[in-house]
Motif scaffolding. Structure first.
Motif, PDB file in Angstrom:
ATOM      1  N   ARG A 186       0.828  -1.192   0.000  1.00  0.00           N
ATOM      2  CA  ARG A 186       0.000   0.000   0.000  1.00  0.00           C
ATOM      3  C   ARG A 186       0.870   1.253   0.000  1.00  0.00           C
ATOM      4  NH1 ARG A 186      -5.013  -0.703   2.357  1.00  0.00           N
ATOM      5  NH2 ARG A 186      -5.344   1.477   1.763  1.00  0.00           N
ATOM      6  N   ALA A 187       0.855   1.975  -1.109  1.00  0.00           N
ATOM      7  CA  ALA A 187       1.617   3.221  -1.216  1.00  0.00           C
ATOM      8  C   ALA A 187       1.165   4.196  -0.142  1.00  0.00           C
ATOM      9  CB  ALA A 187       1.441   3.831  -2.599  1.00  0.00           C
ATOM     10  N   GLY A 188       2.132   4.760   0.569  1.00  0.00           N
ATOM     11  CA  GLY A 188       1.836   5.700   1.635  1.00  0.00           C
ATOM     12  C   GLY A 188       1.597   5.046   2.975  1.00  0.00           C
ATOM     13  N   MET A 189       1.468   3.714   2.990  1.00  0.00           N
ATOM     14  CA  MET A 189       1.216   2.990   4.239  1.00  0.00           C
ATOM     15  C   MET A 189       2.341   2.012   4.559  1.00  0.00           C
ATOM     16  SD  MET A 189      -2.904   2.298   3.932  1.00  0.00           S
ATOM     17  CE  MET A 189      -3.037   1.579   5.565  1.00  0.00           C
ATOM     18  N   THR A 190       2.733   1.199   3.575  1.00  0.00           N
ATOM     19  CA  THR A 190       3.835   0.257   3.807  1.00  0.00           C
ATOM     20  C   THR A 190       5.066   0.598   2.965  1.00  0.00           C
ATOM     21  OG1 THR A 190       2.924  -1.271   2.147  1.00  0.00           O
ATOM     22  CG2 THR A 190       2.304  -1.639   4.462  1.00  0.00           C
ATOM     23  N   PHE A 191       4.903   1.482   1.988  1.00  0.00           N
ATOM     24  CA  PHE A 191       6.043   1.975   1.212  1.00  0.00           C
ATOM     25  C   PHE A 191       5.664   3.328   0.624  1.00  0.00           C
ATOM     26  CE2 PHE A 191       3.410   0.191  -2.084  1.00  0.00           C
ATOM     27  CZ  PHE A 191       3.648   0.961  -3.210  1.00  0.00           C
ATOM     28  N   LYS A 192       6.670   4.044   0.177  1.00  0.00           N
ATOM     29  CA  LYS A 192       6.413   5.325  -0.483  1.00  0.00           C
ATOM     30  C   LYS A 192       7.345   5.455  -1.676  1.00  0.00           C
ATOM     31  CE  LYS A 192       9.653   7.981   2.399  1.00  0.00           C
ATOM     32  NZ  LYS A 192       9.805   9.138   3.330  1.00  0.00           N
ATOM     33  N   TYR A 193       6.910   6.187  -2.667  1.00  0.00           N
ATOM     34  CA  TYR A 193       7.733   6.459  -3.835  1.00  0.00           C
ATOM     35  C   TYR A 193       8.568   7.707  -3.591  1.00  0.00           C
ATOM     36  CZ  TYR A 193       4.946   3.074  -6.456  1.00  0.00           C
ATOM     37  OH  TYR A 193       4.351   1.926  -6.895  1.00  0.00           O
ATOM     38  N   THR A 194       9.832   7.653  -3.991  1.00  0.00           N
ATOM     39  CA  THR A 194      10.715   8.810  -3.893  1.00  0.00           C
ATOM     40  C   THR A 194      11.402   9.002  -5.239  1.00  0.00           C
ATOM     41  OG1 THR A 194      12.749   7.634  -3.257  1.00  0.00           O
ATOM     42  CG2 THR A 194      11.166   8.132  -1.498  1.00  0.00           C
TER      43      THR A 194
ATOM     44  N   PRO B 152      11.253   3.371  -4.705  1.00  0.00           N
ATOM     45  CA  PRO B 152      10.387   3.110  -3.555  1.00  0.00           C
ATOM     46  C   PRO B 152      11.189   2.882  -2.274  1.00  0.00           C
ATOM     47  CG  PRO B 152      10.505   1.179  -4.970  1.00  0.00           C
ATOM     48  CD  PRO B 152      11.202   2.281  -5.694  1.00  0.00           C
TER      49      PRO B 152
ATOM     50  N   LEU C  37       8.351   1.330   4.505  1.00  0.00           N
ATOM     51  CA  LEU C  37       8.013   2.079   5.708  1.00  0.00           C
ATOM     52  C   LEU C  37       7.925   1.214   6.960  1.00  0.00           C
ATOM     53  CD1 LEU C  37       5.242   4.408   4.207  1.00  0.00           C
ATOM     54  CD2 LEU C  37       7.675   4.923   4.559  1.00  0.00           C
TER      55      LEU C  37
END
Length: 200
Positions: free
Chosen positions: A114-122, A126, A129
């Motif tokens: 889940r983007a923004g919950m368990t990982f984030k794009y930079t 990625p 989190l």
């Protein structure tokens, strides 16, 4: 208090060798750390549906903009993310089915990504989190696959867990379980000895 999330995905229930090894590991953890809280998730008894376009759309829609139907679709995944987020250690019982992971486990992974919950794009790619956690994987196989190109599990599981931030991953293998009764007993005994020697 330490929290351990125990994940089982075998279709064999209590007859599962991966489950039996994970139970031994949990017993050792609780012996060394009596106040450990164990949360169990059985992905066969409580199977997750395969990811759909509607569910994925709900995932990527901001919570405040979701329709009532999207809130329902996202809620189960939200609960799974919360569950693993609260765990210090993940114990994953991992049988091999047809050279891969069980489809039940794949559905679980799809619910965790889940983007923004368990990982984030930079800008550099990625970033996971769910940092600061350890995963111990009890991998059971009928044949011998470790170190060969047919072992699709090890890299995939390490890659996925690393993707969501869990980079401390340890595998314990019990292979050749279908080769002969003698080999099965030998492999399970070796895995049990490794479990008993672990510093947790």
């Amino acid at each position: 208090m330490k929290t351990v999330l125990s994940i089982n995905s075998s279709i064999l229930g209590d007859n599962s060798q991966s489950r039996q090894l994970s139970n031994r590991l949990l017993e050792r953890i609780q012996k060394l750390h009596p106040n450990t809280k164990v949360v169990e998730r059985d992905l066969v008894k409580n199977a997750l549906p395969h990811l759909t376009g509607e569910q994925f759309s709900a995932f990527i829609t901001p919570p405040e903009q979701r329709t009532d139907a999207q809130k329902v679709l996202a809620s189960q995944s939200d609960d799974l993310v919360k569950e693993i987020s609260e765990a210090d250690t993940v114990v994953l019982a991992l049988p091999m089915y047809n050279f891969g992971i069980p489809s039940q486990l794949k559905s679980y992974f799809d619910n965790l990504a889940r983007a923004g919950m368990t990982f984030k794009y930079t800008a550099t790619g990625p970033v996971g989190l769910l940092i600061g956690k350890k995963a111990i994987v009890l991998a059971t196989r009928g044949g011998f696959y470790f170190g060969t190109d047919k072992d699709t599990q090890t890299k995939y599981v390490k890659d996925f867990l690393g993707f969501i931030g869990i980079t401390d991953v340890e595998f314990i293998y019990a292979e050749g379980l279908a080769v002969s009764p003698e080999q099965k007993a030998k492999s399970l005994e070796l895995a049990s000895e490794i479990i008993q020697a672990m510093s947790l």
